[in-house]
Design an enzyme around this catalytic site. Structure first.
Site, PDB file in Angstrom:
ATOM      1  N   HIS A  70       0.677  -1.085   0.079  1.00 42.08           N
ATOM      2  CA  HIS A  70      -0.172   0.024  -0.089  1.00 42.08           C
ATOM      3  C   HIS A  70       0.751   1.341  -0.102  1.00 42.08           C
ATOM      4  CE1 HIS A  70       0.645  -1.416   4.281  1.00 42.08           C
ATOM      5  NE2 HIS A  70       1.141  -0.246   4.479  1.00 42.08           N
ATOM      6  N   ASP A 117       7.588  -5.702   4.261  1.00 40.29           N
ATOM      7  CA  ASP A 117       6.045  -5.435   4.988  1.00 40.29           C
ATOM      8  C   ASP A 117       4.877  -6.036   4.489  1.00 40.29           C
ATOM      9  OD1 ASP A 117       4.728  -3.811   7.335  1.00 40.29           O
ATOM     10  OD2 ASP A 117       3.778  -2.976   5.567  1.00 40.29           O
ATOM     11  N   GLU A 168       8.035 -10.248   6.567  1.00 38.36           N
ATOM     12  CA  GLU A 168       7.108 -10.213   7.738  1.00 38.36           C
ATOM     13  C   GLU A 168       6.082 -11.021   7.764  1.00 38.36           C
ATOM     14  OE1 GLU A 168       4.585  -6.988  10.360  1.00 38.36           O
ATOM     15  OE2 GLU A 168       4.463  -6.758   8.097  1.00 38.36           O
ATOM     16  N   ASP A 218       6.208  -3.606  16.457  1.00 34.94           N
ATOM     17  CA  ASP A 218       4.770  -4.189  16.499  1.00 34.94           C
ATOM     18  C   ASP A 218       4.132  -4.668  17.854  1.00 34.94           C
ATOM     19  OD1 ASP A 218       3.751  -3.196  13.974  1.00 34.94           O
ATOM     20  OD2 ASP A 218       4.729  -4.536  12.849  1.00 34.94           O
ATOM     21  N   ASP A 238       1.681  -0.126  20.768  1.00 39.05           N
ATOM     22  CA  ASP A 238       1.808   1.109  19.775  1.00 39.05           C
ATOM     23  C   ASP A 238       0.723   2.215  20.360  1.00 39.05           C
ATOM     24  OD1 ASP A 238       2.289   3.045  17.706  1.00 39.05           O
ATOM     25  OD2 ASP A 238       0.832   1.904  16.299  1.00 39.05           O
TER      26      ASP A 238
END
Length: 475
Positions: free
Chosen positions: A121, A202, A232, A315, A359
């Site tokens: 994205h 990612d 990932e 994360d 986070d």
């Protein structure tokens, strides 16, 4: 043997590591969040790549051999997963000039640098999305995204285009469009030719087309055959590790196993469950070893050696918070990473005992005031890194269980016998050797300097303190 097989990686979130500008010039100015203030979702603390380069002496002293940088390209987010320009390092981080400086300085000291690739994205500020936003169906970029209707609705709660987890800030790229594929492959090759030593990818499972990733590998390895590719992937990853896509993945299953074994009942399982780690259960030594053996047996050995073995990341909650502030358990967990096959990987600040929940709490400004460090954690990482450098077979040799009972584990890595006490009581090291150290005589603990007798097929050593380990070598 590839450079990344067994290398000590250190993960840096660039906005939160260190503020610095080019030599003789200040860091980029602006209204920044105070370094010591609790991190926020939108705030910027002003760390730069100049700052990372300035702190290379700290990293070298720690024993770091490779850096994994969270995204560095132009973005509207402090974490930079909202890419605005894949060909421009964010000016807030120092721009392309700062990356070149960091690469040159790191390479001069033998440290590799791996970048974070966010190719599923973009952000809304990316040129193709902006063109589509302005021109609608007439835009030549209309096939770069999954558009469900015009005009685009990029600031409402329900975007009329596919977005990562429904977040309108992250429109999903249509990677099956040939122009998109070629653009992303160009970007991947460009930065490796610029000097980067590889890519961490990612959410690659959200681009499920294996042919794209095989093409990605060909382009990157064509530019630099030594480049490291790590995905990932949060679970087991056989399909990704057959030698035609990634070299390794972020080994979260191993993280859950180590946390379950070392953390035991002290682990904050509720905190883990509220993050990407998910369910982490306490493990006795035998169950822990079975889990390791399962993970090591799933993949080709080259992939096992290339796994990014981590405990935490940007994360997840921080290690000390997951372990409810128990420094002894944190020290053991970090130390154990360096005795397992794969790349021991430390998230910035874990080595000095930073704390934080999910986070954004886990992305605080790096603590540079030594008086606030948990020195025993940093010293353990430093010592284990040097031990691994001095004994290369700790990078390459297979894992073999010798003993597992309650919370006590012994295993070999080549000519070395590791003994782990993950309990809160001392453990007498009276262990069957099962063919280890066949000559008899004595063994030396490379960590404490203690000696043990080898007789009657057993190791007869001193008590191992709670939450400690030993590494025995026949002498």
């Amino acid at each position: 043997m590839a450079w990344y097989e067994g290398a000590f990686f250190y993960q840096i979130f660039p906005d939160r590591f260190f503020r610095a500008g080019p030599p003789g010039r200040p860091a980029p100015a602006g209204p920044l969040e105070p370094w010591e203030a609790p991190p926020t979702l939108r705030g910027f603390k002003g760390g730069t790549l100049w700052g990372v380069a300035e702190k290379l002496s700290y990293l070298l002293d720690l024993g770091v051999e490779a850096l994994y940088l969270n995204p560095i390209f132009l973005s509207t987010a402090n974490h930079r997963y909202h890419t605005a320009d894949y060909l421009q390092v964010d000016p807030l981080l120092g721009g392309n000039e700062a990356l070149k400086h960091l690469l040159e300085k790191a390479h001069a000291h033998g440290i590799r640098v791996v970048l974070d690739g966010v190719f599923n994205h973009t952000g809304r500020a990316f040129f193709a999305f902006q063109h589509l936003l302005e021109n609608g169906e007439q835009s030549p970029y209309r096939d770069w995204y999954y558009v469900k209707g015009f005009p685009l609705n990029p600031y409402g709660k329900n975007p009329n285009y596919e977005a990562w987890w429904g977040n309108p800030e992250l429109p999903k790229l249509r990677v099956e469009t040939q122009e998109v594929r070629e653009y992303l492959l160009f970007v991947a090759e460009h930065w490796v030719r610029f000097g980067a030593d590889g890519w961490r990818l990612d959410v690659p499972n959200e681009i499920p087309d294996p042919e794209f990733w095989r093409a990605f590998r060909r382009r990157v390895k064509g530019a630099n055959p030594e480049a490291y590719l790590v995905g990932e992937i949060w679970e087991e990853a056989e399909a990704w590790l057959q030698g035609d896509i990634f070299d390794g993945v972020m080994n979260y299953p191993l993280a859950r196993a180590v946390l379950g074994f070392v953390g035991g009942e002290a682990l904050d399982r509720e905190l883990a469950a509220r993050s990407g780690l998910g369910r982490v259960e306490p493990l006795q030594a035998l169950a822990f070893s079975h889990r390791l053996e399962d993970l090591f047996g799933r993949y080709p050995w080259a992939a096992v050696l290339a796994q990014m073995n981590l405990l935490t990341s940007h994360d997840t909650p921080r290690l000390l918070s997951l372990l409810r502030g128990d420094v002894a358990r944190a020290r053991l967990a970090l130390s154990l990473l360096f005795l397992l096959p794969g790349n021991p990987t430390v998230y910035y600040g874990e080595e000095v005992g930073m704390e934080g929940g999910p986070d954004p709490e886990n992305r605080g400004g790096m603590v540079w005031e030594e008086g606030r460090w948990r020195g025993e954690l940093r010293e353990a990482v430093r010592r284990m890194a040097r031990l691994r450098q001095a004994h290369p077979e700790l990078r390459t040799a297979p894992y073999r269980r010798v003993y597992a009972q309650d919370r006590h584990l012994a295993f070999t890595r080549g000519p070395y016998l590791a003994v782990v006490n993950a309990s809160d009581r001392p453990f007498r090291q009276d262990l069957p050797l099962h063919g280890v150290f066949p000559r008899g005589g004595e063994a030396l603990d490379l960590l404490s300097g203690a000696r043990a007798k080898l007789q009657g097929g057993r190791l007869l050593g001193p008590e191992l303190p709670p939450f400690a380990l030993a590494l025995w070598q026949e002498v």
